[in-house]
Write a protein that holds these residues in place. Structure first.
Motif, mmCIF file in Angstrom:
data_model
loop_
_atom_site.group_PDB
_atom_site.id
_atom_site.type_symbol
_atom_site.label_atom_id
_atom_site.label_comp_id
_atom_site.label_asym_id
_atom_site.label_seq_id
_atom_site.Cartn_x
_atom_site.Cartn_y
_atom_site.Cartn_z
ATOM 1 N N ARG A 1 86.206 73.191 53.546
ATOM 2 C CA ARG A 1 85.995 74.560 53.051
ATOM 3 C C ARG A 1 85.269 74.540 51.706
ATOM 4 N NH1 ARG A 1 91.765 74.518 52.897
ATOM 5 N NH2 ARG A 1 91.660 75.957 54.624
ATOM 6 N N LYS A 2 84.596 75.649 51.425
ATOM 7 C CA LYS A 2 83.887 75.823 50.165
ATOM 8 C C LYS A 2 84.839 76.466 49.165
ATOM 9 C CE LYS A 2 79.694 77.897 48.292
ATOM 10 N NZ LYS A 2 78.510 78.713 48.627
ATOM 11 N N THR A 3 84.943 75.891 47.990
ATOM 12 C CA THR A 3 85.781 76.449 46.924
ATOM 13 C C THR A 3 84.925 76.611 45.666
ATOM 14 O OG1 THR A 3 86.463 74.344 45.943
ATOM 15 C CG2 THR A 3 87.737 75.118 47.839
ATOM 16 N N ALA A 4 85.526 77.154 44.627
ATOM 17 C CA ALA A 4 84.821 77.308 43.358
ATOM 18 C C ALA A 4 84.433 75.956 42.766
ATOM 19 C CB ALA A 4 85.686 78.086 42.367
ATOM 20 N N ASP A 5 85.159 74.901 43.127
ATOM 21 C CA ASP A 5 84.891 73.547 42.626
ATOM 22 C C ASP A 5 83.973 72.745 43.555
ATOM 23 O OD1 ASP A 5 86.560 73.997 40.407
ATOM 24 O OD2 ASP A 5 88.328 73.461 41.600
ATOM 25 N N GLY A 6 83.510 73.349 44.616
ATOM 26 C CA GLY A 6 82.645 72.648 45.559
ATOM 27 C C GLY A 6 83.277 72.600 46.940
#
Length: 123
Positions: free
Chosen positions: A62-67
């Motif tokens: 999954r894509k998160t704010a940290d990558g």
């Protein structure tokens, strides 16, 4: 027109400890299902079918704010888990429902039908 058939099973019926040793009842159902597969191969309607590994050996990306990150297991706690899939190439939705009804009658578990959005798809 191609359809994806998604086979679900109750999570409580498929635990990691007995996933590799199906019951005699399950083996009999699979044998009947394999006869149906042969019919669909002969008619040219079966593209592919596969069982899936137990959800505990899955990975979710999954894509998160940290990558982009990878985590073990499915992304949600579910009462039913995706256990298998098949792709069929049939004349239309009515035939997909007819074939899927036979599979559900044989295996006893719910199956979701999704049209595949290919070049030959007409909504």
């Amino acid at each position: 027109m191609k359809y994806l058939l998604l086979g679900y099973t109750p999570a409580t019926d498929w635990d990691a400890e007995n996933a590799d040793s199906p019951s005699a009842e399950a083996l009999a159902a699979f044998a009947t299902y394999q006869q149906l597969e042969q019919e669909l191969i002969a008619s040219g309607e079966l593209v592919t079918t596969e069982g899936l590994g137990h959800p505990v050996v899955s990975t979710t990306i999954r894509k998160t704010a940290d990558g982009v990150i990878a985590t073990d297991g499915p992304f949600a706690e579910l009462k039913e888990v995706l256990a298998s899939f098949a792709v069929i190439d049939v004349a239309g939705h009515e035939r997909a429902v007819e074939i899927t009804s036979r599979i559900v009658q044989t295996l006893g578990e719910p199956i979701e039908i999704r049209p595949i959005m290919g070049a030959d798809f007409i909504a």
